[in-house]
Design a protein around this motif. Structure first.
Motif, short mmCIF file in Angstrom:
data_model
loop_
_atom_site.label_atom_id
_atom_site.label_comp_id
_atom_site.label_asym_id
_atom_site.label_seq_id
_atom_site.Cartn_x
_atom_site.Cartn_y
_atom_site.Cartn_z
N GLY A 1 -3.65 -7.95 -33.70
CA GLY A 1 -2.86 -8.27 -32.51
C GLY A 1 -3.44 -7.76 -31.22
N SER A 2 -4.49 -6.95 -31.26
CA SER A 2 -5.12 -6.45 -30.04
C SER A 2 -5.89 -7.57 -29.34
CB SER A 2 -6.06 -5.29 -30.36
OG SER A 2 -7.05 -5.68 -31.28
N VAL A 3 -5.98 -7.46 -28.00
CA VAL A 3 -6.66 -8.48 -27.19
C VAL A 3 -7.94 -7.90 -26.62
CG1 VAL A 3 -6.47 -10.00 -25.18
CG2 VAL A 3 -4.46 -9.57 -26.62
N TRP A 4 -9.03 -8.67 -26.72
CA TRP A 4 -10.35 -8.18 -26.32
C TRP A 4 -11.05 -9.20 -25.42
CZ3 TRP A 4 -12.68 -3.63 -28.55
CH2 TRP A 4 -11.85 -2.99 -29.49
N ILE B 1 -11.58 -3.75 -25.13
CA ILE B 1 -10.17 -3.92 -25.46
C ILE B 1 -9.34 -3.97 -24.18
CG2 ILE B 1 -9.73 -1.42 -25.68
CD1 ILE B 1 -7.75 -2.19 -27.97
N LEU B 2 -8.37 -4.89 -24.13
CA LEU B 2 -7.50 -5.06 -22.96
C LEU B 2 -6.04 -4.78 -23.29
CD1 LEU B 2 -9.07 -8.33 -21.49
CD2 LEU B 2 -9.59 -5.95 -20.91
N LEU B 3 -5.63 -5.06 -24.52
CA LEU B 3 -4.29 -4.71 -25.00
C LEU B 3 -4.42 -4.16 -26.41
CD1 LEU B 3 -2.10 -7.76 -23.84
CD2 LEU B 3 -2.11 -5.46 -22.86
N SER C 1 -3.07 -3.06 -30.30
CA SER C 1 -2.38 -3.86 -31.32
C SER C 1 -0.86 -3.79 -31.18
CB SER C 1 -2.79 -3.39 -32.72
OG SER C 1 -2.48 -2.01 -32.88
N ASP C 2 -0.35 -2.68 -30.61
CA ASP C 2 1.10 -2.58 -30.41
C ASP C 2 1.56 -3.18 -29.09
OD1 ASP C 2 0.15 -0.74 -28.62
OD2 ASP C 2 1.18 1.00 -29.47
N GLY C 3 0.62 -3.81 -28.35
CA GLY C 3 0.96 -4.48 -27.10
C GLY C 3 0.86 -3.60 -25.86
N THR C 4 0.59 -2.30 -26.06
CA THR C 4 0.49 -1.41 -24.89
C THR C 4 -0.84 -1.62 -24.19
OG1 THR C 4 -0.31 0.37 -26.31
CG2 THR C 4 2.05 0.31 -25.84
N SER C 5 -0.85 -1.32 -22.89
CA SER C 5 -2.03 -1.60 -22.07
C SER C 5 -2.96 -0.40 -22.01
CB SER C 5 -1.59 -1.98 -20.66
OG SER C 5 -0.86 -0.92 -20.05
N VAL C 6 -4.17 -0.65 -21.49
CA VAL C 6 -5.18 0.39 -21.31
C VAL C 6 -5.52 0.46 -19.82
CG1 VAL C 6 -6.11 0.13 -23.63
CG2 VAL C 6 -7.04 -1.27 -21.77
N LEU D 1 -5.89 -14.90 -22.08
CA LEU D 1 -5.86 -15.21 -23.52
C LEU D 1 -5.47 -16.66 -23.75
CD1 LEU D 1 -6.05 -14.17 -26.46
CD2 LEU D 1 -3.62 -13.54 -26.27
N ALA D 2 -4.44 -17.11 -23.02
CA ALA D 2 -3.96 -18.50 -23.17
C ALA D 2 -5.01 -19.50 -22.71
CB ALA D 2 -2.67 -18.68 -22.36
N GLU D 3 -5.83 -19.10 -21.73
CA GLU D 3 -6.86 -20.00 -21.21
C GLU D 3 -8.16 -19.90 -21.97
OE1 GLU D 3 -7.20 -19.09 -17.06
OE2 GLU D 3 -5.17 -19.77 -16.57
N GLY D 4 -8.17 -19.10 -23.03
CA GLY D 4 -9.37 -18.99 -23.85
C GLY D 4 -10.43 -18.06 -23.29
N LEU D 5 -10.06 -17.25 -22.29
CA LEU D 5 -11.02 -16.32 -21.69
C LEU D 5 -11.18 -15.07 -22.53
CD1 LEU D 5 -9.81 -16.59 -17.98
CD2 LEU D 5 -11.69 -17.83 -19.06
N PHE D 6 -10.14 -14.73 -23.29
CA PHE D 6 -10.15 -13.54 -24.14
C PHE D 6 -9.79 -13.95 -25.57
CE2 PHE D 6 -8.41 -11.84 -19.94
CZ PHE D 6 -9.68 -11.57 -19.44
#
Length: 603
Positions: A306-309, A321-323, A325-330, A295-300
């Protein structure tokens, strides 16, 4: 050296002498001669016409004449259009047979410290329920694949990833808190994985009732599922677990240990094991860290909630989806972390995931994400995708009424094997402890073989009744033939004959004079074993091994029906047939071991 290797060398040399050129490896095509023609092996002549510059029939005749003149072990040939059928001497086949040492690893490649390292992941259970029929196929395929790869000279690490955290286990934990009244596997007299599975079912029952009640109050299905009190509490347990709440962690450890103890018993009965077990609770944080790095490197990308994709549209896929919205993982997050840990721990040359075909998309995404994150091994991951397995309707029911429990299935198979032995009157011939062991080997052998004989990529229906049939392509048929051969060999030993002694040169002459080709047919089948093992390793197919053994056993039964063994009066022929019988039994046992199937000495 195998007959095909000998033929290859002889043909290459002969072509050089005839046409002054060395053929390329793909120009020499040797196959088994079709049953309707005389001969053992057939050379396809068409690829060689560029060398001979002659008609196919003339080329075949010229090569056959030259081979027969120079190599005494090529005894005859015939030409059918562009195919050269070659017959090999009985002496050559008996010489090959003498190299098949039943006590060695003939047909298997030795493993050394320099051998490639392959990691095979299989089983991958959740700690909220016992293992079921789907897990049985997974475990049998993974275990057999590991054995086959080892036989092909690979160093193999058998690994398991246990999904020991997440909303599923929190559901069982919550149900135990609410309705367990302190029950334990010991107090319930039940395996721990079954007990925890009961609470998972109890949660689902109450949850569905809550959803129905909320919908009756006017909520939509989606609202009811999100607001149901049981689900809200389960999600809270998951958040508390990830926050390190010691009370929640203590309950989680206790119930997971119950499940692990149950799994261990099921694995032991099924005959599978692991060299290294990973737990999602230990790998998901590594995966989460990699996702945040991406995410920090702009890959996601992060969405407003708040969810990460991961945007995979450039790869022809969609967003993943990778994380939450509540920060829990998949699961994907965990698999990224697990892969990183594995490659940090082991110098893996190949990583194989034994997972059902419904997860093909998942592993395509995993490979892309690992590659995007900069891991060199990302593109080389192998998903050994297999089809689903089901039972005919009404054959067996699980405790939960929806899936077939692995322990119930094994119990049923062993009981069926014993019942068949009793009906046939065989049970009374063996001591009770031996009868129990035979029933275990036959019952579990039937289960394993019936599943493994099917192309793993196909869906299948497991029929318990058909699997224990003593006729047809079943383990029971193979085990019975093996036991009969072992009895035959033992009778010979008691009578003073040594079936393990080397063959004499006189045997070939005697067999030729008797015009017997049954022995040669069996030896030819035996000679194919190394190639079958190699191909099974390349194509990841235990089914090739299973069906090879079945054909070998059919060949032996045909031989045994037509050729007397102990009753043969000619000493040399009798000894040869005994020797062949012993080697056949050895190869049957070795091949069945690659399937994880134990062989009974008596039935």
């Amino acid at each position: 050296m195998s007959p095909i290797e000998s033929l290859n060398q002889a043909i290459t040399s002969t072509l050089g002498k005839l046409y002054g050129a060395t053929p390329s490896p793909d120009q020499i095509q040797i196959q088994k001669t079709r049953a309707e023609f005389a001969g053992h092996y057939t050379l396809v002549v068409f690829p060689l016409l560029k060398l001979s510059r002659k008609k196919p029939e003339d080329t075949a005749t010229e090569i056959g004449t030259a081979l027969k003149a120079e190599y005494p072990w090529i005894t005859d040939f015939n030409v059918v259009k562009g195919f050269l059928n070659l017959s090999l001497s009985t002496a050559l086949w008996l010489e090959l047979l003498s190299t098949i040492d039943g006590d060695s690893a003939w047909g298997h490649t030795a493993v050394t410290e320099q051998s490639p390292l392959v990691m095979v992941e299989y089983s991958s259970p959740n700690t909220n329920k016992p293992l079921h029929l789907g897990h049985v196929r997974n475990n049998l395929l993974g275990n057999s694949l590991a054995r086959i790869l080892t036989a092909n000279g690979k160093r193999v690490v058998k690994t398991n990833i246990v999904n020991d955290r997440g909303i599923h286990i929190c559901k069982s934990m919550l149900a135990w808190q609410k309705w367990g009244n302190g029950i334990t596997p010991e107090s319930a007299g039940k395996k721990g994985d079954h007990l925890v599975g009961d609470f998972y079912v109890a949660f689902d029952k109450h949850y569905k009732a809550e959803v129905a009640d909320l919908m009756a109050q006017g909520r939509t299905k989606e609202e009811a599922e999100a607001k149901a009190p049981s689900m809200v509490e389960a999600r809270d347990l998951l958040r508390r677990w990830e926050a390190g709440d010691e009370e929640v962690l203590a309950l989680w450890r206790m119930m997971n240990q119950w499940v692990y103890d149950g799994f261990d018993e099921t694995y032991r009965r099924l005959g599978v094991d692991f060299d290294k077990i990973y737990y999602e609770s230990e790998t998901y944080l590594k995966g989460k860290a990699e996702v945040l790095r991406g995410l920090a490197e702009g890959l996601f990308v992060k969405h407003e909630d708040g969810s990460v994709w991961a945007d995979l549209t450039a790869d022809g896929l969609d967003e993943k989806i990778l994380l939450r919205s509540d920060g829990t993982s998949v699961y994907m997050t965990q698999d990224i972390g697990t892969a990183k840990m594995r490659y940090e721990t082991y110098p893996i040359d190949q990583m194989i995931y034994v997972v059902g075909n419904e997860q093909e998309y998942h592993f395509k995404v995993l490979s892309i994400l690992l590659d995007r994150l900069g891991f060199s091994f990302g593109k080389s991951l192998v998903h050994f995708s297999y089809g689903m397995v089901e039972l005919p309707n009404g054959k067996m029911k699980s405790r939960e009424g929806t899936v077939v429990d692995a322990d119930d299935l094994m119990d049923e198979m062993i009981a069926s094997a014993r019942a068949i032995a009793q009906e046939a009157g065989r049970a009374a011939l063996l001591p009770e402890d031996e009868m129990q062991e035979v029933a275990r080997r036959v019952g579990l052998g039937a289960l394993k073989y019936f599943i493994l004989k099917v192309d793993p990529r196909k869906n299948m229906t497991f029929n318990p009744e058909e699997s224990v049939d003593f006729n047809g392509n079943t383990a029971s048929f193979i085990q019975y033939t093996y036991a009969r051969i072992r009895s035959l060999v033992e009778k010979a030993r008691v009578a003073g004959e040594a079936p393990e002694a080397p063959l004499t040169s006189e045997a070939a002459v005697r067999l030729d004079n008797a015009h017997s080709d049954r022995e040669v047919a069996l030896i030819r089948q035996l000679s194919e074993y190394p190639a079958i093992v190699a191909e099974a390793g390349k194509s990841f197919s235990p089914a090739l091994i299973a069906n090879y053994v079945y054909e070998l056993v059919k060949g032996y039964n045909s031989f045994y029906h037509d050729c007397p063994v102990l009753r043969e009066e000619d000493d040399s022929i009798r000894h040869t047939r005994l020797y062949i019988s012993r080697i056949v039994a050895d190869i049957i046992a070795r091949a069945m071991d690659l399937l994880g199937i134990e062989m009974p000495e008596r039935m």
